[in-house]
Design a protein around this motif. Structure first.
Motif, PDB file in Angstrom:
ATOM      1  N   MET A 366       0.853  -1.193   0.000  1.00 14.09           N
ATOM      2  CA  MET A 366       0.000   0.000   0.000  1.00 14.09           C
ATOM      3  C   MET A 366       0.885   1.239   0.000  1.00 14.09           C
ATOM      4  N   LYS A 367       0.646   2.142  -0.948  1.00 11.11           N
ATOM      5  CA  LYS A 367       1.414   3.385  -1.033  1.00 11.11           C
ATOM      6  C   LYS A 367       0.442   4.556  -0.978  1.00 11.11           C
ATOM      7  N   ALA A 368       0.604   5.387   0.038  1.00 10.39           N
ATOM      8  CA  ALA A 368      -0.248   6.573   0.180  1.00 10.39           C
ATOM      9  C   ALA A 368       0.612   7.813  -0.023  1.00 10.39           C
ATOM     10  N   GLU A 369       0.431   8.478  -1.145  1.00 10.01           N
ATOM     11  CA  GLU A 369       1.163   9.712  -1.421  1.00 10.01           C
ATOM     12  C   GLU A 369       0.461  10.890  -0.742  1.00 10.01           C
ATOM     13  N   PRO A 370       1.180  12.014  -0.561  1.00 17.13           N
ATOM     14  CA  PRO A 370       0.564  13.173   0.124  1.00 17.13           C
ATOM     15  C   PRO A 370      -0.727  13.625  -0.558  1.00 17.13           C
ATOM     16  N   ARG A 407      -3.300   8.550  -4.328  1.00 21.28           N
ATOM     17  CA  ARG A 407      -2.631   9.834  -4.547  1.00 21.28           C
ATOM     18  C   ARG A 407      -3.683  10.927  -4.739  1.00 21.28           C
ATOM     19  N   GLY A 408      -3.258  12.166  -4.640  1.00 15.94           N
ATOM     20  CA  GLY A 408      -4.196  13.277  -4.835  1.00 15.94           C
ATOM     21  C   GLY A 408      -3.472  14.563  -5.165  1.00 15.94           C
ATOM     22  N   GLN A 409      -4.191  15.486  -5.786  1.00 15.22           N
ATOM     23  CA  GLN A 409      -3.618  16.777  -6.124  1.00 15.22           C
ATOM     24  C   GLN A 409      -4.731  17.805  -6.307  1.00 15.22           C
ATOM     25  N   GLU A 418      -7.011   9.714  -6.591  1.00 13.34           N
ATOM     26  CA  GLU A 418      -6.945   8.506  -7.411  1.00 13.34           C
ATOM     27  C   GLU A 418      -6.603   7.303  -6.530  1.00 13.34           C
ATOM     28  N   VAL A 419      -7.279   6.179  -6.829  1.00 18.03           N
ATOM     29  CA  VAL A 419      -6.955   4.896  -6.209  1.00 18.03           C
ATOM     30  C   VAL A 419      -6.584   3.952  -7.349  1.00 18.03           C
TER      31      VAL A 419
END
Length: 495
Positions: A366-370, A407-409, A418-419
């Protein structure tokens, strides 16, 4: 807009376009005329430079002759030094002349002829000076020049005059062309200025006419907007009433379905409980009166009846889950949203932690970006992300290590979350279908009723957002949730 108005507008547009086109042509002509005038001016300057160079050579020749005469008459060495300095300068001046006339074949030929005559003349002068030093006098009478000196000097003067005359002719022609070029540039400039004025006045007139039309149209649009706002408000109220009615209908229907379902489930339990005494009775009959028990009775009690009860129980349990889902959707639709600043990083971390046991068992990365902070309903966004992440885990491929990235922006006034997974993927033809109620895609080897993504889309819409999917079979899937950064507070209830 009527036909006459359209034709008038086209005519105006064509006139303005033609004016600007002519202005561009005029500007190009001005540039061309300026360049032409500049070129002619450079040629005039060039001719003047050549004439000055010819005059300079004549001046040097005269200085040579004066120095020689002075030395021959008086024997003063100062005249000799003047001669030597001037004689050394003449070849350089001839080379400069050759460079200046490099574009004129006739002048090139004359310069080379001048070079030979000048060398011959300098040789004669040096010879007369040498004779003076040696005391030899070959000049008859009181003259200082012999016939050869006079002939060469005359040839040099004639050649200089010819070169000057040729350059004066060129200068006259070039001056005439320069004057014509200036006149042409002035004429073109006047024409360009006239066109510019006409285009400017025409543009101003069209702009003023257009502004007047826009003012009228703006007033009409304001009136239409007032009517439209009223219509939209009325339509929105109707939709809210219809939505509330649908939710109440779903709630009532689900409750009405619940009553007979409970009865079916109760009778099913009674049938299941009756199977055991029937089986015991069948066994006793087989022991005491074997011939009285038929095969059909045995099959009915031991296989058909338990199997039927199992089918009924499975169907009622599925029906119960569907009714619960409908009730959940109905309640969610009626719940008042409460916007607040949601720390999306903490929220995603909490969701991942709650699924850690499944993640560990399956070996999923699982990778959770800022993620940016969003002002929205925390419960709704948590349900959306939980559903998407759980689906990603559920539909991973067993033959490769699973990877899920969140991720998100920020995108202007919205936030994109996005997932992404590397699972089995979704057929492109089902990208919209999977968001419909009770619709699923692909092999149905995982538990579910096809409600999760429908619930996700309903929640996204309530939050003022959208949900979409991009995927290909066997290549994973990416779900994109677009939300406003700041969800406006709700006024009143939906019910």
């Amino acid at each position: 807009m009527n036909t006459a108005q359209r034709q008038f507008n086209r005519a105006i547009f064509a006139a303005i376009a033609t004016g600007f086109f002519m202005l561009i042509i005029a500007a190009g002509a001005v540039v061309w005329a300026f360049q032409r005038t500049q070129d002619i001016g450079q040629r005039v300057t060039h001719s003047i430079e050549i004439e000055a160079a010819i005059a300079n050579l004549n001046r040097l020749d005269e200085r040579i002759e004066a120095a020689r005469r002075g030395f021959l008459l008086e024997g003063d060495k100062r005249f000799l030094r003047t001669f030597e300095v001037t004689a050394a300068e003449i070849p350089h001046k001839i080379n400069d002349m050759a460079k200046l006339t490099a574009d004129n074949p006739d002048q090139i030929r004359r310069v080379e002829q001048y070079r030979k005559l000048a060398k011959n003349y300098l040789d004669l002068v040096e010879k007369s000076i040498a004779n003076k030093r040696a005391g030899i006098t070959t000049v008859p009478g009181s003259s200082l020049l012999d016939k050869a000196d006079i002939a060469v000097s005359q040839q040099l003067r004639d050649l200089s005059d010819t070169m000057s005359s040729a350059e004066r002719d060129l200068l006259e022609k070039r001056t005439t062309r320069e004057h014509a070029g200036i006149l042409l540039s002035t004429s073109i400039g006047i024409v360009a200025a006239t066109i510019l004025l006409l285009v400017s006045f025409g543009t101003i007139w069209v702009v003023r006419r257009t502004l007047a039309a826009l003012s009228v149209a703006g007033e009409q649009l304001r009136l239409l907007n007032g009517d439209l706002e009223s219509a939209v408000a009325e339509r929105t109220a109707e939709l809210q009433r219809a939505n509330a009615e649908i939710q109440r209908f779903a709630y009532i229907v689900s409750h009405d379905l619940r009553s007979p379902l409970v009865n079916v489930m109760g009778f099913t339990s009674e049938l299941a409980a009756a199977i055991e005494p029937l089986s015991e009775l069948l066994e006793m009959a087989e022991e005491r009166i074997p011939d009285s028990v038929t095969d059909e009775a045995r099959y009915a009690v031991r296989e058909n009846l338990p199997e039927s009860v199992g089918f009924i129980r499975t169907s009622t349990e599925k029906m119960d889950r569907l009714i619960n889902a409908i009730l959940r959707l109905s309640r969610e639709g009626r719940r008042m949203l409460a916007p607040e600043a949601v720390d999306m990083n903490a929220l995603v971390t909490s969701i991942i932690d709650s699924l850690q046991h499944r993640v560990g068992e399956l070996g999923v990365t699982m990778k959770a970006e800022p993620l940016p902070t969003v002002i929205t309903d925390k419960l709704a966004i948590e349900q959306i992300l939980s559903n998407l992440i759980e689906n990603a885990i559920k539909y991973l491929k067993a033959d490769r290590p699973g990877t899920i990235i969140i991720r998100g922006q920020k995108e202007n006034s919205r936030v994109l979350i996005e997932v992404e997974d590397n699972g089995r993927g979704i057929d492109p033809k089902d990208h919209e279908r999977i968001f419909d109620l009770f619709r699923r895609s692909g092999t149905q080897d995982q538990p579910g009723e096809g409600i999760g993504l429908a619930h996700v889309r309903a929640l996204a819409h309530r939050l003022g957002g959208t949900i979409s999917c991009t995927s290909a079979l066997e290549n994973g899937a990416t779900f994109r949730l677009s939300l406003p950064k700041d969800l406006a507070p709700q006024q009143g209830s939906n019910t």
